[in-house]
Design an enzyme around this catalytic site. Sequence first.
Site, PDB file in Angstrom:
ATOM      1  N   CYS A   2       0.826  -1.188   0.000  1.00  0.00           N
ATOM      2  CA  CYS A   2       0.000   0.000   0.000  1.00  0.00           C
ATOM      3  C   CYS A   2       0.866   1.245   0.000  1.00  0.00           C
ATOM      4  O   CYS A   2       2.088   1.185  -0.011  1.00  0.00           O
ATOM      5  CB  CYS A   2      -0.902   0.025   1.234  1.00  0.00           C
ATOM      6  SG  CYS A   2      -1.882  -1.481   1.449  1.00  0.00           S
ATOM      7  N   ARG A  50      -4.829   1.404  -0.915  1.00  0.00           N
ATOM      8  CA  ARG A  50      -4.759  -0.040  -0.708  1.00  0.00           C
ATOM      9  C   ARG A  50      -4.554  -0.814  -2.001  1.00  0.00           C
ATOM     10  O   ARG A  50      -5.260  -0.604  -2.990  1.00  0.00           O
ATOM     11  CB  ARG A  50      -6.037  -0.543  -0.037  1.00  0.00           C
ATOM     12  CG  ARG A  50      -5.934  -2.018   0.371  1.00  0.00           C
ATOM     13  CD  ARG A  50      -7.226  -2.531   0.963  1.00  0.00           C
ATOM     14  NE  ARG A  50      -7.036  -3.865   1.529  1.00  0.00           N
ATOM     15  CZ  ARG A  50      -8.006  -4.724   1.781  1.00  0.00           C
ATOM     16  NH1 ARG A  50      -9.263  -4.401   1.523  1.00  0.00           N
ATOM     17  NH2 ARG A  50      -7.747  -5.914   2.278  1.00  0.00           N
ATOM     18  N   ILE A  53      -4.269  -7.611  -0.906  1.00  0.00           N
ATOM     19  CA  ILE A  53      -3.506  -8.858  -1.009  1.00  0.00           C
ATOM     20  C   ILE A  53      -4.063  -9.918  -0.063  1.00  0.00           C
ATOM     21  O   ILE A  53      -4.299 -11.055  -0.440  1.00  0.00           O
ATOM     22  CB  ILE A  53      -2.010  -8.627  -0.680  1.00  0.00           C
ATOM     23  CG1 ILE A  53      -1.411  -7.523  -1.566  1.00  0.00           C
ATOM     24  CG2 ILE A  53      -1.224  -9.930  -0.807  1.00  0.00           C
ATOM     25  CD1 ILE A  53      -1.251  -7.874  -3.011  1.00  0.00           C
ATOM     26  N   GLY A  76       2.897  -2.981   3.770  1.00  0.00           N
ATOM     27  CA  GLY A  76       3.767  -4.153   3.839  1.00  0.00           C
ATOM     28  C   GLY A  76       3.008  -5.415   4.190  1.00  0.00           C
ATOM     29  O   GLY A  76       1.805  -5.521   3.972  1.00  0.00           O
ATOM     30  N   GLU A  77       3.744  -6.376   4.741  1.00  0.00           N
ATOM     31  CA  GLU A  77       3.173  -7.666   5.135  1.00  0.00           C
ATOM     32  C   GLU A  77       3.843  -8.133   6.425  1.00  0.00           C
ATOM     33  O   GLU A  77       5.067  -8.055   6.550  1.00  0.00           O
ATOM     34  CB  GLU A  77       3.405  -8.739   4.063  1.00  0.00           C
ATOM     35  CG  GLU A  77       2.890  -8.390   2.667  1.00  0.00           C
ATOM     36  CD  GLU A  77       1.380  -8.458   2.550  1.00  0.00           C
ATOM     37  OE1 GLU A  77       0.710  -8.898   3.507  1.00  0.00           O
ATOM     38  OE2 GLU A  77       0.865  -8.052   1.491  1.00  0.00           O
ATOM     39  N   ASP A 100      -3.446  -8.881   8.610  1.00  0.00           N
ATOM     40  CA  ASP A 100      -2.249  -8.649   9.409  1.00  0.00           C
ATOM     41  C   ASP A 100      -2.226  -7.231   9.971  1.00  0.00           C
ATOM     42  O   ASP A 100      -1.565  -6.967  10.979  1.00  0.00           O
ATOM     43  CB  ASP A 100      -0.980  -8.936   8.599  1.00  0.00           C
ATOM     44  CG  ASP A 100      -0.924  -8.202   7.266  1.00  0.00           C
ATOM     45  OD1 ASP A 100      -1.949  -7.663   6.835  1.00  0.00           O
ATOM     46  OD2 ASP A 100       0.155  -8.195   6.642  1.00  0.00           O
ATOM     47  N   ILE A 291      12.998 -10.776 -18.153  1.00  0.00           N
ATOM     48  CA  ILE A 291      13.292  -9.791 -19.191  1.00  0.00           C
ATOM     49  C   ILE A 291      14.558 -10.233 -19.917  1.00  0.00           C
ATOM     50  O   ILE A 291      15.566 -10.562 -19.284  1.00  0.00           O
ATOM     51  CB  ILE A 291      13.506  -8.396 -18.573  1.00  0.00           C
ATOM     52  CG1 ILE A 291      12.180  -7.839 -18.056  1.00  0.00           C
ATOM     53  CG2 ILE A 291      14.110  -7.429 -19.583  1.00  0.00           C
ATOM     54  CD1 ILE A 291      11.181  -7.490 -19.128  1.00  0.00           C
ATOM     55  N   SER A 363      11.123 -12.346  -5.233  1.00  0.00           N
ATOM     56  CA  SER A 363      12.395 -12.013  -5.888  1.00  0.00           C
ATOM     57  C   SER A 363      13.554 -12.654  -5.138  1.00  0.00           C
ATOM     58  O   SER A 363      13.392 -13.145  -4.019  1.00  0.00           O
ATOM     59  CB  SER A 363      12.585 -10.492  -5.937  1.00  0.00           C
ATOM     60  OG  SER A 363      13.123 -10.009  -4.720  1.00  0.00           O
ATOM     61  N   GLY A 364      14.730 -12.587  -5.739  1.00  0.00           N
ATOM     62  CA  GLY A 364      15.940 -13.126  -5.114  1.00  0.00           C
ATOM     63  C   GLY A 364      16.826 -12.061  -4.516  1.00  0.00           C
ATOM     64  O   GLY A 364      17.993 -12.332  -4.194  1.00  0.00           O
TER      65      GLY A 364
END
Length: 646
Positions: A2, A50, A53, A76-77, A100, A291, A363-364
Amino acid sequence: MCGITGIFDTRGGSDISRAVLQRMNDSQLHRGPDEGSLHIEPGVGLGHRRLSIIDIATGQQPLFNEDGSVVVVFNGEIYNYQQLILELQALGHVFHTRSDTEVIVHAWESWGADCVKRFRGMFAFALWDRNQQTFFMARDRMGVKPMYYALLDDGTLLFGSELKSILAHGGLRRDIDPLAVEEYFALGYVAEPRTIFKQAQKLSPAHSLTIRRGQPLVEPVAYWDVRFSLDNPISETDAQAELVLRLKESVRLRMIAEVPLGAFLSGGVDSSAVVAVMAGLSSEPVNTCSIGFDDPAFNESAFAQKVANRYRTNHRLEVVKSDDFDLIDTLARLYDEPYADSSAIPTYRVCQLARKHVTVALSGDGGDEAMGGYRRYRMHLMEDRMRSALPQGMRGSLFGTLGKLYPKADWAPRMFRAKTTFEGLARSSVEAYFHTVSILRGPMREALFSQSFRTELAGYNAQEVFKRHAARAGTDDPLAFIQYLDLKTYLVGDINTKVDRASMAHSLEVREPLMDHELVEWLATLPSSHKINGQEGKHIFKKSMEPYLPNDVLYRPKMGFAVPLARWFRGPLKQRVRDAVLGERLVSTGWFNPAYLRHLVDAHQSGASDHSAPLWTLLMFEAFLRQVVDTPVAEVDVAAVAEAVP
């Protein structure tokens, strides 16, 4: 994921303008296109955009506790929220949502400022407790999610996920901080807690700020730090097995979502490992996005395809032209501050591609910092061994002289480019590492800046950022020391900033399993020999992934997410770089030496030197001045901000 923003009167209960707060909130529409809400009471205004998720039906914000006395806006989460709900219910709290976000208000009621120590995830939030007349802000440990704030002269505190929401208020002075300019031209970003504007700050990672109305503003407080103990007696074989288990747990936590989920797949070790683990945890094929570039020198899509084939993912590949340079002004508006990592271009494109298919992508990012993956780490260790063999006085004299005499040879094979090595050997470890990562090194910045600007700096050197963190590193191990510096500087200021803005521009949430703070803490207990073994970086990670990934993915040379700047500036962007670097906007600041600017352009375009990185840094600074500083105060073009929103 958000966007949050708000206004807090630290001195009393003044009226909050709904129109101003709405404008601040709308400036971040791209961060949360699904819903937008405000809460206003005397002296407090909170705004939220918002991106739904988790708990899509009932997780709206601003969100309150049972009696409405505590209200929060959150970006965030919190991945361990289900466990915390059970713990808080046992303490008597009643939950009205499955989100959360609601965990935060109840955790604050039970544990106060220490609540942040219980959260596992990526977060930035602001909370108002009416009964205690207390305003509280916090940011996650690794600095994944951003938080900006500014205290105005009248005692009004502004905050937001992005600097643009604070600018939209209209009360922030746009006076540029010369120390921030020095940091930018050294590092390519403005390091926490500074921002480009004197009156605004970033809340540093793993920090909270508590403000009690009517009392003087206090400094933010650190609630966590990583400690490189390197004292774990575990065998390498057992460490490999435990690393896999910890990675699986981290990935599993980040797969919780009520919307389409996928992963970035570059073909490098880190993203490939995340995809491999996701595939093992998912009953459905994983959605992956890559990509590719039409220039083979920058294209690693074949390796991504190998991993996609092995795990039968729903793989999407988009080939980007190597002359994809039309984003310069877009990026300047997006980042709000000068930002010089050119990999922001392909990062923007891969987020754009991913959002066509998913709302959340893993992602890494963070693997190189936590597990010793950068080539510069190995070079630094080699130099450090040489440094330790000679006293500082002898090193400074001998290698300092050699560094001055040895020609700069960008054109030569790497083994003959000894100037930087000699310069590094003459310095202390922290000075040498700062020198290594600087875009414009000390002598170049000295030549770049005008005499009047150097006077404004009053001797300040961006090296102070590294020295400040070095004093808290708590280790003299050469590898752990520079890992700590990168976790505090490059990871936060460059990588996390890049990914947050590029993903949020497209209303895409990105989650980083390799930045899980419990995983990072555990990795910091392992000996450095588990991370760099001989000339092999991320040794233990690669060994642990051998059953899951092909050797040519694990052990090929690191390519990176690069773009062909050197060629652009001698070809399709030749005139643009001349117009920007030698044009009126940079000269009008009075901060730069016009003769040196011309030298950089002429030397690069003649082929005599490769000044592509400094020129890109200047190009993006000029774009920032035009797109941000020169934008009329408090004018927010919501249509332009939202143009990338799906």
